[in-house]
Design a protein around this motif. Structure first.
Motif, short mmCIF file in Angstrom:
data_model
loop_
_atom_site.label_atom_id
_atom_site.label_comp_id
_atom_site.label_asym_id
_atom_site.label_seq_id
_atom_site.Cartn_x
_atom_site.Cartn_y
_atom_site.Cartn_z
N PHE A 86 20.58 -4.36 31.21
CA PHE A 86 20.00 -4.14 29.89
C PHE A 86 18.76 -4.99 29.63
O PHE A 86 17.92 -4.63 28.83
CB PHE A 86 21.05 -4.35 28.79
CG PHE A 86 22.09 -3.28 28.79
CD1 PHE A 86 21.77 -2.01 28.32
CD2 PHE A 86 23.35 -3.50 29.29
CE1 PHE A 86 22.70 -0.99 28.34
CE2 PHE A 86 24.30 -2.49 29.31
CZ PHE A 86 23.97 -1.24 28.83
N LEU A 87 18.62 -6.10 30.35
CA LEU A 87 17.42 -6.91 30.22
C LEU A 87 16.20 -6.14 30.75
O LEU A 87 15.13 -6.17 30.16
CB LEU A 87 17.59 -8.23 30.98
CG LEU A 87 16.47 -9.24 30.83
CD1 LEU A 87 16.31 -9.65 29.37
CD2 LEU A 87 16.74 -10.46 31.68
N ALA A 88 16.39 -5.42 31.85
CA ALA A 88 15.30 -4.61 32.41
C ALA A 88 14.93 -3.47 31.48
O ALA A 88 13.74 -3.17 31.29
CB ALA A 88 15.70 -4.07 33.78
N ILE A 89 15.92 -2.84 30.87
CA ILE A 89 15.64 -1.75 29.93
C ILE A 89 14.95 -2.29 28.68
O ILE A 89 14.00 -1.69 28.16
CB ILE A 89 16.93 -1.00 29.58
CG1 ILE A 89 17.45 -0.27 30.83
CG2 ILE A 89 16.70 0.00 28.45
CD1 ILE A 89 18.80 0.38 30.66
N ALA A 90 15.38 -3.46 28.21
CA ALA A 90 14.74 -4.08 27.04
C ALA A 90 13.30 -4.46 27.37
O ALA A 90 12.40 -4.28 26.54
CB ALA A 90 15.52 -5.30 26.59
N PHE A 91 13.06 -4.97 28.57
CA PHE A 91 11.69 -5.31 28.98
C PHE A 91 10.82 -4.06 29.02
O PHE A 91 9.67 -4.08 28.58
CB PHE A 91 11.70 -6.00 30.35
CG PHE A 91 10.34 -6.40 30.82
CD1 PHE A 91 9.67 -7.46 30.22
CD2 PHE A 91 9.73 -5.73 31.86
CE1 PHE A 91 8.41 -7.83 30.64
CE2 PHE A 91 8.47 -6.08 32.30
CZ PHE A 91 7.81 -7.14 31.69
N GLY A 92 11.36 -2.96 29.54
CA GLY A 92 10.61 -1.70 29.54
C GLY A 92 10.29 -1.24 28.13
O GLY A 92 9.20 -0.74 27.86
#
Length: 114
Positions: free
Chosen positions: A10-16
């Protein structure tokens, strides 16, 4: 038959999502300015085509410039707005594409492991 639940980072999705919003912010800030040329000013007065702008320094005429020269000078720094607009579009599209591909990849891995 039970399917495995995708294990997202979810950190990667939030960064995107943050990068996508940053790109949209660049677009919304640069879009209104990208097409605007605006009036040409001599000091605080608006110039008309054919006019001449004369500036004085300590009571002595220092320079005279015509309407065309003043228009070019005032639009000189205008090109960066177009670059910001392009950067914003590419950033937001790139973030959406990369995040979407990541989600698709994680879902396909979960589907293979079931």
């Amino acid at each position: 038959m039970t399917r495995n639940r995708p294990d997202y980072n979810f950190l990667a999705i939030a960064f995107g999502g943050i990068v996508f919003v940053l790109g949209l912010t660049l677009v919304s800030g640069a879009a209104p300015e990208a097409d605007r040329e605006g009036p040409v000013y001599c000091g605080d007065r608006e110039m008309r085509p054919g006019g001449v702008c004369t500036t004085f320094g300590r009571g002595v005429e220092t320079s005279s410039r015509d309407y065309g020269t003043m228009a070019v000078e005032q639009l000189q720094g205008h090109g960066w707005v177009v670059w910001l607009l392009c950067l914003g579009v590419l950033t937001s599209l790139g973030a959406a594409l990369v995040t979407g591909l990541y989600i698709h990849y994680v879902r396909s891995l979960a589907g293979r492991n079931s």
